[in-house]
Design an enzyme around this catalytic site. Structure first.
Site, PDB file in Angstrom:
ATOM      1  N   GLU A 146     -16.927 -30.990  33.420  1.00  0.00           N
ATOM      2  CA  GLU A 146     -16.510 -32.366  33.165  1.00  0.00           C
ATOM      3  C   GLU A 146     -15.063 -32.455  32.684  1.00  0.00           C
ATOM      4  O   GLU A 146     -14.813 -32.880  31.567  1.00  0.00           O
ATOM      5  CB  GLU A 146     -17.430 -32.976  32.106  1.00  0.00           C
ATOM      6  CG  GLU A 146     -18.891 -32.913  32.471  1.00  0.00           C
ATOM      7  CD  GLU A 146     -19.811 -33.379  31.347  1.00  0.00           C
ATOM      8  OE1 GLU A 146     -20.822 -34.003  31.670  1.00  0.00           O
ATOM      9  OE2 GLU A 146     -19.505 -33.128  30.172  1.00  0.00           O
ATOM     10  N   TYR A 176      -4.122 -36.834  15.837  1.00  0.00           N
ATOM     11  CA  TYR A 176      -4.420 -35.404  15.956  1.00  0.00           C
ATOM     12  C   TYR A 176      -3.221 -34.517  15.664  1.00  0.00           C
ATOM     13  O   TYR A 176      -3.283 -33.322  15.912  1.00  0.00           O
ATOM     14  CB  TYR A 176      -4.873 -35.056  17.380  1.00  0.00           C
ATOM     15  CG  TYR A 176      -5.996 -35.874  17.942  1.00  0.00           C
ATOM     16  CD1 TYR A 176      -7.251 -35.875  17.338  1.00  0.00           C
ATOM     17  CD2 TYR A 176      -5.821 -36.623  19.100  1.00  0.00           C
ATOM     18  CE1 TYR A 176      -8.293 -36.609  17.884  1.00  0.00           C
ATOM     19  CE2 TYR A 176      -6.856 -37.354  19.648  1.00  0.00           C
ATOM     20  CZ  TYR A 176      -8.087 -37.344  19.031  1.00  0.00           C
ATOM     21  OH  TYR A 176      -9.112 -38.066  19.584  1.00  0.00           O
ATOM     22  N   CYS A 230       4.486 -51.402  12.116  1.00  0.00           N
ATOM     23  CA  CYS A 230       4.715 -51.428  10.672  1.00  0.00           C
ATOM     24  C   CYS A 230       3.883 -50.358  10.002  1.00  0.00           C
ATOM     25  O   CYS A 230       2.879 -50.647   9.343  1.00  0.00           O
ATOM     26  CB  CYS A 230       4.358 -52.806  10.128  1.00  0.00           C
ATOM     27  SG  CYS A 230       5.374 -54.057  10.882  1.00  0.00           S
TER      28      CYS A 230
HETATM   29  C1  LIG Z   1     -14.640 -35.666  26.027  1.00  0.00           C
HETATM   30  C2  LIG Z   1     -15.643 -35.028  26.886  1.00  0.00           C
HETATM   31  C3  LIG Z   1     -15.271 -34.464  28.109  1.00  0.00           C
HETATM   32  C4  LIG Z   1     -13.842 -34.408  28.587  1.00  0.00           C
HETATM   33  O1  LIG Z   1     -13.018 -33.714  27.746  1.00  0.00           O
HETATM   34  P1  LIG Z   1     -11.527 -33.330  28.229  1.00  0.00           P
HETATM   35  O2  LIG Z   1     -10.942 -32.672  27.035  1.00  0.00           O
HETATM   36  O3  LIG Z   1     -10.837 -34.601  28.582  1.00  0.00           O
HETATM   37  O4  LIG Z   1     -11.677 -32.439  29.402  1.00  0.00           O
HETATM   38  C5  LIG Z   1     -16.254 -33.922  28.904  1.00  0.00           C
HETATM   39  N1  LIG Z   1     -17.549 -33.941  28.531  1.00  0.00           N
HETATM   40  C6  LIG Z   1     -17.947 -34.488  27.368  1.00  0.00           C
HETATM   41  C7  LIG Z   1     -19.374 -34.486  27.029  1.00  0.00           C
HETATM   42  C8  LIG Z   1     -17.019 -35.046  26.508  1.00  0.00           C
HETATM   43  O5  LIG Z   1     -17.416 -35.564  25.352  1.00  0.00           O
END
Ligand SMILES: *Cc1c(COP(=O)(O)O)cnc(C)c1O
Length: 463
Positions: A320, A364, A391
């Protein structure tokens, strides 16, 4: 966690020790291809172009600040992930990094699937025509309405995040006469950030069901008994901005261990495993991310090896990536408003946006680079901090960088690698209007998310 060699930097104009900063890049006019979108370059006059269009023209036509998105680069990166993982795996783009209907269409055309984690993201995906079976629905607190909508739409999977949600989704699916495909999100006790990972992290976080104490096994036990659910796999997501693959190795080992326990107890081999996202990108020239094909090879080998060891059929893998696809494909274009030298410290460069269009630096301690893009300059480098117009003294876009010493109001500067988690986290702080997202390709530009207007603001304020 910052990967920078210097300590998590001061947020205000402190006096800093000698040698605290990296030396300026040899040539401030150079554009490191690692941090800029693929089609970015300079024309004969020294003006930066992207997709064949000069940033001066983009600024004139669309105003500043603006997120400029390189469509060809986005498609290239999406396709590179798709190709790297091949037909036996799935790539889900994490929509939370940046989602718009144009992006959904590009993903659809390039053969990627899509992760959403709210009703709003689901609505965007569906309205742009992403087939529901290619959508995964995430989140630690999906509302019953969101679940019902996702089940009715026929999403390909819902990723279950708690014991209560297992029952909730099963109940809703059953009441709609459906059997919902689900994965169970577990936490494997691995925490990964940038260059380090912790294999024995406490599972002290809101996401997922801990593997520890047999909780994940119990979740699977319950889910397998419910008629409304078809359990297709286990999900694990270990961190963000990761360069070191060893965290995935430990995570995969533990996930496969659970698959083996499930097989031994229930006689079922779950067909899928999702290793989440979190792959890092280059925000500055110091970062060295891996290519999708290297990541695919490493992850596939890890899972295959672990499954062979456990005498399991290798499940279908999914990943993902969000940041790794969209992050490098956009930059934020700003106009310089004021240039304020503080003797012996640094020069504060104020731009026409700030923490409302990029909260990552404040949130961050993120690092970014910056370049003068409306012209070149041979002036001496000066140490700058790029700040916004809000601000709030923590309103910093780029903490430490060098820009040419002749920088002046009206110059255009750009911050690269702002495609992920900038527009999607943008706010209206100080009633500043959120910038547009302008996509460019082959000499043509178009607005994919328009600039907010004062009417938009006032429409919500019903008096
Ligand atoms: C945030 C998230 C991602 C994507 O993270 P990246 O750092 O943008 O690659 C993928 N899977 C889950 C479950 C997430 O919470």
């Amino acid at each position: 966690m910052s990967r920078s060699a210097h300590p998590a930097g001061p947020r205000h104009a402190d006096v800093l020790p000698e040698g605290h900063y990296a030396a300026p890049a040899a040539d401030l006019n150079a554009l490191d291809p690692k941090v800029w979108a693929h089609t970015v370059g300079r024309d004969a006059d020294g003006v930066v172009t992207v997709g064949g269009i000069a940033v001066t023209q983009l600024a004139e036509e669309y105003g500043t600040p603006a997120y400029i998105l390189d469509e060809a680069d986005f498609r290239d990166r999406a396709r590179a992930w798709r190709t790297a993982f091949g037909a036996d795996a799935d790539v889900f783009y994490a929509g939370k990094a940046f989602l718009s209907r144009a992006v959904v269409r590009w993903l659809d055309e390039e053969g990627l699937n899509l992760d959403v984690c709210s009703g709003g993201e689901l609505a965007t995906a569906l309205s742009a025509g992403m087939p529901a079976e290619r959508i995964a629905f995430h989140g630690n607190n999906k509302s019953p309405q969101e679940i019902e909508r996702a089940v009715r739409a026929g999403v390909g999977r819902i990723v279950l995040d708690s014991f209560q949600e297992i029952v909730r989704v099963a109940h809703i699916a059953q009441s709609l006469g459906k059997r919902q495909r689900v994965q169970i999100r577990i936490t494997v006790g691995v925490e990964a950030h940038t260059h380090e990972f912790i294999a024995t992290a406490h599972e002290d976080q809101k996401f997922g069901i801990p593997l520890a104490d047999g909780q994940a096994a119990e979740a699977v036990r319950r889910a397998l008994q419910l008629d409304g659910l078809e359990v297709i796999g286990i999900h694990s997501h270990i961190g963000s901005q990761i360069f070191d693959m060893s965290g995935f190795e430990v995570a995969a080992h533990r996930v496969v261990g659970l698959l083996k326990d499930i097989r031994d107890e229930h006689g079922v081999e779950l067909p899928e495993i999702d290793l989440g996202g979190g792959l890092g990108i280059a925000y500055t020239s110091d970062d060295d991310p891996r290519e999708p094909h290297e990541i695919a090879k490493a992850l596939t080998e890890i899972v295959t090896r672990e499954c062979e060891g456990a005498r399991l059929r290798t499940p279908r893998i999914s990943v993902e990536p969000g940041r790794a696809i969209v992050g490098p494909t956009a930059f934020t274009l700003y106009e310089v408003g004021t240039v304020k030298p503080l003797d012996g410290l640094r020069t504060y460069v104020s731009v026409d946006g700030g923490m409302s269009d990029n909260i990552r630096t404040a949130l961050y301690d993120a690092e970014y680079s910056v370049a003068l893009v409306s012209r070149t300059s041979d002036a001496e480098p000066m140490l700058v901090r790029v700040v916004g117009k809000h601000c709030e003294s923590g309103d910093i876009v780029v903490k430490d960088a060098f820009l040419p010493g002749d920088l002046a109001p009206g110059d255009l500067i750009a911050v690269p690698a702002t495609g992920a988690y900038c527009r999607s986290m943008a706010s209206n702080y100080n009633h500043v209007l959120r910038p547009p997202v302008v996509s460019v390709r082959d000499g043509a530009a178009r607005v994919v998310v328009r600039r907010e207007t004062e009417e938009d603001l006032l429409r919500l304020d019903v008096g």
